[in-house]
Motif scaffolding. Structure first.
Motif, PDB file in Angstrom:
ATOM      1  N   ASP A  28       0.850  -1.274   0.063  1.00  0.00           N
ATOM      2  CA  ASP A  28       0.002  -0.103  -0.004  1.00  0.00           C
ATOM      3  C   ASP A  28       0.621   1.480   0.049  1.00  0.00           C
ATOM      4  OD1 ASP A  28      -2.560  -1.372   0.369  1.00  0.00           O
ATOM      5  OD2 ASP A  28      -1.693  -2.014   2.251  1.00  0.00           O
ATOM      6  N   PRO A  32      -4.404   2.068   4.671  1.00  0.00           N
ATOM      7  CA  PRO A  32      -5.783   1.164   4.455  1.00  0.00           C
ATOM      8  C   PRO A  32      -6.930   1.973   4.717  1.00  0.00           C
ATOM      9  CG  PRO A  32      -4.433   0.110   6.249  1.00  0.00           C
ATOM     10  CD  PRO A  32      -3.523   1.410   5.947  1.00  0.00           C
ATOM     11  N   GLY A  33      -7.815   1.853   3.995  1.00  0.00           N
ATOM     12  CA  GLY A  33      -8.953   2.365   4.230  1.00  0.00           C
ATOM     13  C   GLY A  33     -10.285   1.343   4.191  1.00  0.00           C
ATOM     14  N   PRO A  34     -11.545   1.940   3.959  1.00  0.00           N
ATOM     15  CA  PRO A  34     -12.673   1.129   4.144  1.00  0.00           C
ATOM     16  C   PRO A  34     -12.705  -0.164   3.153  1.00  0.00           C
ATOM     17  CG  PRO A  34     -13.513   3.221   3.583  1.00  0.00           C
ATOM     18  CD  PRO A  34     -11.930   3.384   3.887  1.00  0.00           C
ATOM     19  N   GLY A  38      -9.449  -1.522   6.355  1.00  0.00           N
ATOM     20  CA  GLY A  38      -8.353  -1.007   7.549  1.00  0.00           C
ATOM     21  C   GLY A  38      -7.135  -1.981   7.516  1.00  0.00           C
TER      22      GLY A  38
END
Length: 65
Positions: A28, A32-34, A38
């Protein structure tokens, strides 16, 4: 916090328990996101283990980049 290219040791992995105890590299470029829940994407673990998604608490930096 991790950056792309950081080498990490996987202490445990909800996504694939076979990855526990192995090392890999963070993929990444951004935190990190939705979309990944996460979790960080870790690649280069093993010939037989595809990239995995791991929570921050499941990873430890090795100090190598």
């Amino acid at each position: 916090m991790f950056q792309a290219g950081d080498e990490v040791r996987i202490t445990s992995c909800e996504d694939d328990p076979r990855a526990a105890g192995k090392t890999g590299r963070i993929v990444d470029e951004v935190p990190p996101g939705p979309l990944t829940g996460g979790r960080w994407t870790v690649n280069g673990i093993s010939l037989f283990i595809a990239p995995v998604l791991c929570h921050t608490h499941e990873l430890r930096k090795t100090g190598r980049r």
